[in-house]
Design a protein around this motif. Structure first.
Motif, mmCIF file in Angstrom:
data_model
loop_
_atom_site.group_PDB
_atom_site.id
_atom_site.type_symbol
_atom_site.label_atom_id
_atom_site.label_comp_id
_atom_site.label_asym_id
_atom_site.label_seq_id
_atom_site.Cartn_x
_atom_site.Cartn_y
_atom_site.Cartn_z
ATOM 1 N N GLN A 197 0.835 -1.197 0.000
ATOM 2 C CA GLN A 197 0.000 0.000 0.000
ATOM 3 C C GLN A 197 0.871 1.248 0.000
ATOM 4 N N GLN A 198 0.413 2.261 -0.710
ATOM 5 C CA GLN A 198 1.097 3.552 -0.688
ATOM 6 C C GLN A 198 0.631 4.331 0.529
ATOM 7 N N LEU A 199 1.571 4.826 1.277
ATOM 8 C CA LEU A 199 1.272 5.617 2.457
ATOM 9 C C LEU A 199 1.344 7.082 2.084
ATOM 10 N N THR A 200 0.305 7.830 2.377
ATOM 11 C CA THR A 200 0.365 9.267 2.128
ATOM 12 C C THR A 200 0.858 9.947 3.392
ATOM 13 N N VAL A 201 1.635 10.999 3.203
ATOM 14 C CA VAL A 201 2.197 11.744 4.322
ATOM 15 C C VAL A 201 1.618 13.144 4.286
ATOM 16 N N ALA A 202 1.060 13.567 5.401
ATOM 17 C CA ALA A 202 0.512 14.915 5.511
ATOM 18 C C ALA A 202 1.365 15.701 6.499
ATOM 19 N N THR A 203 1.843 16.850 6.088
ATOM 20 C CA THR A 203 2.612 17.722 6.971
ATOM 21 C C THR A 203 1.713 18.877 7.393
ATOM 22 N N VAL A 204 1.520 19.027 8.685
ATOM 23 C CA VAL A 204 0.693 20.113 9.214
ATOM 24 C C VAL A 204 1.498 20.841 10.281
ATOM 25 N N LYS A 205 1.225 22.098 10.456
ATOM 26 C CA LYS A 205 1.914 22.893 11.473
ATOM 27 C C LYS A 205 1.128 22.792 12.787
ATOM 28 N N ALA A 206 1.834 22.466 13.863
ATOM 29 C CA ALA A 206 1.227 22.405 15.187
ATOM 30 C C ALA A 206 0.844 23.813 15.627
ATOM 31 N N ALA A 207 -0.029 23.905 16.616
ATOM 32 C CA ALA A 207 -0.474 25.207 17.117
ATOM 33 C C ALA A 207 0.691 26.039 17.644
ATOM 34 N N ASP A 208 1.716 25.372 18.203
ATOM 35 C CA ASP A 208 2.855 26.100 18.758
ATOM 36 C C ASP A 208 4.039 26.187 17.786
ATOM 37 N N TYR A 209 3.806 25.922 16.512
ATOM 38 C CA TYR A 209 4.860 26.001 15.497
ATOM 39 C C TYR A 209 5.404 27.422 15.437
ATOM 40 N N ARG A 210 6.723 27.525 15.245
ATOM 41 C CA ARG A 210 7.345 28.841 15.055
ATOM 42 C C ARG A 210 8.580 28.687 14.196
ATOM 43 N N GLU A 211 8.943 29.742 13.530
ATOM 44 C CA GLU A 211 10.162 29.781 12.733
ATOM 45 C C GLU A 211 11.105 30.777 13.371
ATOM 46 N N SER A 212 12.369 30.443 13.382
ATOM 47 C CA SER A 212 13.384 31.316 13.958
ATOM 48 C C SER A 212 14.656 31.216 13.146
ATOM 49 N N TYR A 213 15.496 32.218 13.266
ATOM 50 C CA TYR A 213 16.808 32.234 12.630
ATOM 51 C C TYR A 213 17.855 31.991 13.699
ATOM 52 N N ALA A 214 18.780 31.089 13.446
ATOM 53 C CA ALA A 214 19.890 30.836 14.359
ATOM 54 C C ALA A 214 21.198 31.019 13.599
ATOM 55 N N ASN A 215 22.150 31.706 14.209
ATOM 56 C CA ASN A 215 23.474 31.797 13.611
ATOM 57 C C ASN A 215 24.514 31.094 14.478
ATOM 58 N N SER A 216 24.001 30.295 15.425
ATOM 59 C CA SER A 216 24.884 29.519 16.284
ATOM 60 C C SER A 216 24.125 28.287 16.774
ATOM 61 N N VAL A 217 24.810 27.152 16.769
ATOM 62 C CA VAL A 217 24.232 25.908 17.289
ATOM 63 C C VAL A 217 25.309 25.204 18.113
ATOM 64 N N GLN A 218 24.976 24.888 19.344
ATOM 65 C CA GLN A 218 25.871 24.098 20.178
ATOM 66 C C GLN A 218 25.250 22.710 20.304
ATOM 67 N N VAL A 219 26.101 21.700 20.382
ATOM 68 C CA VAL A 219 25.641 20.315 20.466
ATOM 69 C C VAL A 219 26.119 19.711 21.772
ATOM 70 N N GLN A 220 25.190 19.073 22.477
ATOM 71 C CA GLN A 220 25.521 18.313 23.681
ATOM 72 C C GLN A 220 25.105 16.869 23.415
ATOM 73 N N ILE A 221 25.908 15.919 23.880
ATOM 74 C CA ILE A 221 25.559 14.527 23.649
ATOM 75 C C ILE A 221 25.546 13.753 24.961
ATOM 76 N N SER A 222 24.728 12.720 24.971
ATOM 77 C CA SER A 222 24.718 11.762 26.069
ATOM 78 C C SER A 222 24.557 10.383 25.445
ATOM 79 N N VAL A 223 24.516 9.378 26.265
ATOM 80 C CA VAL A 223 24.318 8.023 25.764
ATOM 81 C C VAL A 223 22.974 7.918 25.042
#
Length: 117
Positions: free
Chosen positions: A18-44
Motif C-alpha cells: 500500500q502507498q502511504l500518504t504523508v501529511a505535513t501540518v503545522k502544530a499550534a505552537d509552530y514557530r520559525e526562527s533564525y539561528a546563527n549559532s548551534v551548540q551540540v551536547q551529547i549523552s548516551v
C-alpha cells in the motif's frame, strides 16, 4: 491454561504494498526562527541541539539561546545525512560554501611576564 499459537501471514508477492500518504501540518505552537549559532551536547541517549543568535559588542560575545531540540542518535544521524545531501546540492547549484574560522572563546590578556606562544 491453554495457549494460542500465532503465525504470521505474508501477503502474496503479486500484491503491491500500500502507498502511504504523508501529511505535513503545522502544530499550534509552530514557530520559525533564525539561528546563527548551534551548540551540540551529547549523552548516551540523545543529542541536544541548542539554537541561538549571537551578538557581539566590543567587550563581549553574547550567545542568546532560544530553542533546544533533543534527538535520538538515529534521528541525529538521519538529520546529518539530510544536511550533507542538501549542502552538496546547494554547492552544486550556487558554489562552495566557505567557512571562516571564528573563535567564540574570549581573548584573554596574557598574564604579566608570560611569553607569547
Amino acid at each position: 491454561m491453554k495457549t494460542k499459537s500465532r503465525r504470521q501471514v505474508e501477503a502474496p508477492a503479486s500484491q503491491a504494498p500500500q502507498q502511504l500518504t504523508v501529511a505535513t501540518v503545522k502544530a499550534a505552537d509552530y514557530r520559525e526562527s533564525y539561528a546563527n549559532s548551534v551548540q551540540v551536547q551529547i549523552s548516551v541517549w540523545d543529542f541536544r541541539l541548542n539554537f541561538s543568535r549571537t551578538e557581539q559588542t566590543p567587550e563581549q560575545l553574547i550567545i542568546k539561546e532560544f530553542q533546544a531540540i533533543d534527538l535520538s542518535p538515529q534521528q541525529a544521524k538521519a538529520v546529518c545525512n539530510l544536511l550533507a545531501q542538501n549542502l552538496a546540492q546547494y554547492e552544486r547549484t550556487f558554489g562552495p560554501i566557505n567557512l571562516q574560522a571564528v573563535s567564540a572563546q574570549p581573548q584573554l590578556d596574557p598574564a604579566p611576564g608570560a611569553r607569547p606562544q
